[in-house]
Design an enzyme around this catalytic site. Structure first.
Site, PDB file in Angstrom:
ATOM      1  N   HIS A  11       0.858  -1.185   0.000  1.00 10.45           N
ATOM      2  CA  HIS A  11       0.000   0.000   0.000  1.00 10.45           C
ATOM      3  C   HIS A  11       0.889   1.229   0.000  1.00 10.45           C
ATOM      4  O   HIS A  11       2.119   1.127   0.028  1.00 10.45           O
ATOM      5  CB  HIS A  11      -0.951  -0.010   1.200  1.00 10.45           C
ATOM      6  CG  HIS A  11      -0.291   0.059   2.532  1.00 10.45           C
ATOM      7  ND1 HIS A  11       0.551  -0.921   3.007  1.00 10.45           N
ATOM      8  CD2 HIS A  11      -0.343   1.004   3.505  1.00 10.45           C
ATOM      9  CE1 HIS A  11       0.979  -0.594   4.214  1.00 10.45           C
ATOM     10  NE2 HIS A  11       0.473   0.569   4.537  1.00 10.45           N
ATOM     11  N   HIS A  25       1.071   3.921   2.208  1.00 14.13           N
ATOM     12  CA  HIS A  25       1.508   4.659   3.385  1.00 14.13           C
ATOM     13  C   HIS A  25       3.020   4.848   3.309  1.00 14.13           C
ATOM     14  O   HIS A  25       3.749   3.988   2.801  1.00 14.13           O
ATOM     15  CB  HIS A  25       1.107   3.931   4.668  1.00 14.13           C
ATOM     16  CG  HIS A  25      -0.312   4.223   5.074  1.00 14.13           C
ATOM     17  ND1 HIS A  25      -1.071   3.353   5.823  1.00 14.13           N
ATOM     18  CD2 HIS A  25      -1.110   5.306   4.842  1.00 14.13           C
ATOM     19  CE1 HIS A  25      -2.275   3.867   6.037  1.00 14.13           C
ATOM     20  NE2 HIS A  25      -2.313   5.051   5.447  1.00 14.13           N
ATOM     21  N   ASP A  43       5.635   4.751   5.247  1.00 15.87           N
ATOM     22  CA  ASP A  43       6.643   3.839   5.791  1.00 15.87           C
ATOM     23  C   ASP A  43       6.807   2.587   4.933  1.00 15.87           C
ATOM     24  O   ASP A  43       7.715   1.787   5.169  1.00 15.87           O
ATOM     25  CB  ASP A  43       6.318   3.466   7.238  1.00 15.87           C
ATOM     26  CG  ASP A  43       4.912   2.922   7.433  1.00 15.87           C
ATOM     27  OD1 ASP A  43       3.987   3.418   6.783  1.00 15.87           O
ATOM     28  OD2 ASP A  43       4.738   1.995   8.256  1.00 15.87           O
ATOM     29  N   HIS A  44       5.966   2.432   3.915  1.00 15.20           N
ATOM     30  CA  HIS A  44       6.051   1.283   3.011  1.00 15.20           C
ATOM     31  C   HIS A  44       6.427   1.685   1.590  1.00 15.20           C
ATOM     32  O   HIS A  44       6.593   0.811   0.735  1.00 15.20           O
ATOM     33  CB  HIS A  44       4.718   0.533   2.976  1.00 15.20           C
ATOM     34  CG  HIS A  44       4.336  -0.049   4.292  1.00 15.20           C
ATOM     35  ND1 HIS A  44       4.489  -1.376   4.604  1.00 15.20           N
ATOM     36  CD2 HIS A  44       3.809   0.535   5.403  1.00 15.20           C
ATOM     37  CE1 HIS A  44       4.071  -1.603   5.833  1.00 15.20           C
ATOM     38  NE2 HIS A  44       3.659  -0.456   6.340  1.00 15.20           N
ATOM     39  N   HIS A 103      -7.302  -2.698   5.572  1.00 10.07           N
ATOM     40  CA  HIS A 103      -6.553  -1.616   6.198  1.00 10.07           C
ATOM     41  C   HIS A 103      -7.311  -0.310   5.990  1.00 10.07           C
ATOM     42  O   HIS A 103      -8.390  -0.287   5.397  1.00 10.07           O
ATOM     43  CB  HIS A 103      -5.142  -1.577   5.598  1.00 10.07           C
ATOM     44  CG  HIS A 103      -4.183  -0.720   6.350  1.00 10.07           C
ATOM     45  ND1 HIS A 103      -4.104  -0.701   7.719  1.00 10.07           N
ATOM     46  CD2 HIS A 103      -3.231   0.171   5.916  1.00 10.07           C
ATOM     47  CE1 HIS A 103      -3.162   0.135   8.105  1.00 10.07           C
ATOM     48  NE2 HIS A 103      -2.623   0.684   7.029  1.00 10.07           N
ATOM     49  N   ASP A 161       0.186  -4.259   6.558  1.00  8.95           N
ATOM     50  CA  ASP A 161      -0.836  -3.588   7.353  1.00  8.95           C
ATOM     51  C   ASP A 161      -2.239  -4.105   7.071  1.00  8.95           C
ATOM     52  O   ASP A 161      -2.787  -3.924   5.967  1.00  8.95           O
ATOM     53  CB  ASP A 161      -0.780  -2.092   7.083  1.00  8.95           C
ATOM     54  CG  ASP A 161       0.558  -1.493   7.478  1.00  8.95           C
ATOM     55  OD1 ASP A 161       1.522  -2.264   7.639  1.00  8.95           O
ATOM     56  OD2 ASP A 161       0.642  -0.264   7.615  1.00  8.95           O
ATOM     57  N   HIS A 211       7.310  -5.093  11.577  1.00 11.37           N
ATOM     58  CA  HIS A 211       6.476  -3.883  11.601  1.00 11.37           C
ATOM     59  C   HIS A 211       6.102  -3.550  13.049  1.00 11.37           C
ATOM     60  O   HIS A 211       4.939  -3.476  13.412  1.00 11.37           O
ATOM     61  CB  HIS A 211       5.223  -4.095  10.736  1.00 11.37           C
ATOM     62  CG  HIS A 211       4.510  -2.813  10.389  1.00 11.37           C
ATOM     63  ND1 HIS A 211       3.543  -2.260  11.189  1.00 11.37           N
ATOM     64  CD2 HIS A 211       4.607  -2.007   9.305  1.00 11.37           C
ATOM     65  CE1 HIS A 211       3.076  -1.160  10.624  1.00 11.37           C
ATOM     66  NE2 HIS A 211       3.708  -0.981   9.473  1.00 11.37           N
TER      67      HIS A 211
END
Length: 309
Positions: free
Chosen positions: A63, A65, A67-68, A142, A210, A268
């Site tokens: 996805h 976000h 941090d990914h 998510h 996530d 994570h």
């Protein structure tokens, strides 16, 4: 000699810490190099781990976000700078197309046509590109559209030398038997593959980030030799996990148990937890799952379990 291992580049969640970089996971699978969820700092972590841009054959984003995915622009520009000669397919949720475009061209650089976007949407897809592997994407649950990934090799056969000898199959006939399923020996006997071999299940790797508990996570993990899965929180923060669409370590263990996983890799981890609390993640997951559990640390190299004999 083929190598199948997970190289862990980062294990934190939204905020990096002194000992945990943002997300990043590199799966070395024979001649394939699959980079999952490159967060900030991925290039540096790859360099520390001895990995080069030319090692990457595919990138999988669960996805968008940050941090990914915020390590994606630098990674793509490094692929261009190093003139990677092979195609690098990048799969990501189709609903995030606008974010893909922004990240793909976040700054000016001398571009490359080696990068091939491969968006996934709907109820999931089987992604094309590898001849010897099947890559499947399924939706997770998510706060934004998210997909997990499952990598599987075809089932095969384990040749049995004593049976080959008993049936008079030797030399080039062994290879033909594997390729064609049956051969005729020099004395005119027909020998079937099943007479000289036994079935061997192909290895399976699953990657689930996530998400709350959902059917997609369970299906991705079904029978996996290794499941890499988020375990952001401990039991004490179960309410936070539910509100943000994340898993606790216990819930990750429950998914692994229900799916029949062999090795469970937890990652994570929320920045709220100190190093002294690390053992709690494996302990709480272990109350649900009785297989091998690894709490991932940055720059770990975790081999896939040996194939079933």
């Amino acid at each position: 000699m083929s190598v199948r291992e997970l190289v862990v580049l980062g294990t934190s969640s939204a905020v990096p810490t002194r000992r945990r970089n943002h997300n990043g996971y590199f799966l070395r699978w024979d001649g394939h190099g699959i980079l999952f969820d490159p967060g900030e700092g991925t290039q540096r972590q790859m360099r520390t781990a001895g990995l080069a841009a030319t090692d990457i054959t595919r990138i999988c984003l669960t996805h968008f976000h940050g941090d990914h995915s915020l390590g994606l622009p630098g990674t793509l520009q490094r692929i261009a700078r190093d003139q990677v000669p092979h195609t690098v397919r990048v799969c990501y949720p189709a609903q995030g197309e606008e974010y893909w475009r922004r990240l793909r061209h976040a700054t000016p650089f001398r571009d490359t046509d080696a990068v091939l976007p491969q968006p996934v949407g709907g109820l999931g897809a089987c992604l094309l590109g590898e001849q010897d592997l099947t890559l499947t994407a399924l939706p997770l649950r998510h706060s934004v559209p998210a997909y997990g990934y499952r990598l599987a090799e075809p089932d095969g056969w384990r040749m049995l030398p004593e049976r080959l000898a008993a049936h008079g199959v030797r030399g080039p006939l062994v290879g033909r038997l594997q390729r064609e399923g049956a051969v005729t020996t020099g004395d005119g006997r027909r020998v079937e593959l099943a007479q000289c071999a036994r079935p061997r299940r192909g290895q399976v790797f699953a990657f689930v980030m996530d998400t709350a508990e959902c059917e997609g996570a369970l299906e991705l993990a079904r029978g996996a030799d290794m499941l890499v899965i988020e375990s952001t929180y401990l039991d004490t923060e179960e309410g936070l996990a539910a509100s943000y669409g994340h898993l606790t370590a216990r819930q990750a263990g429950r998914i692994a148990a229900r799916a029949g996983v062999r090795t469970l890799v937890l990652t994570h981890i929320s920045e709220r937890y100190e190093q002294s609390e690390d053992p709690l993640f494996a302990a709480q997951a272990g109350q649900e799952f009785d297989g091998r559990i690894v709490l991932a640390q940055d720059l770990d190299r975790i081999p896939l379990p040996a194939r079933d004999s």
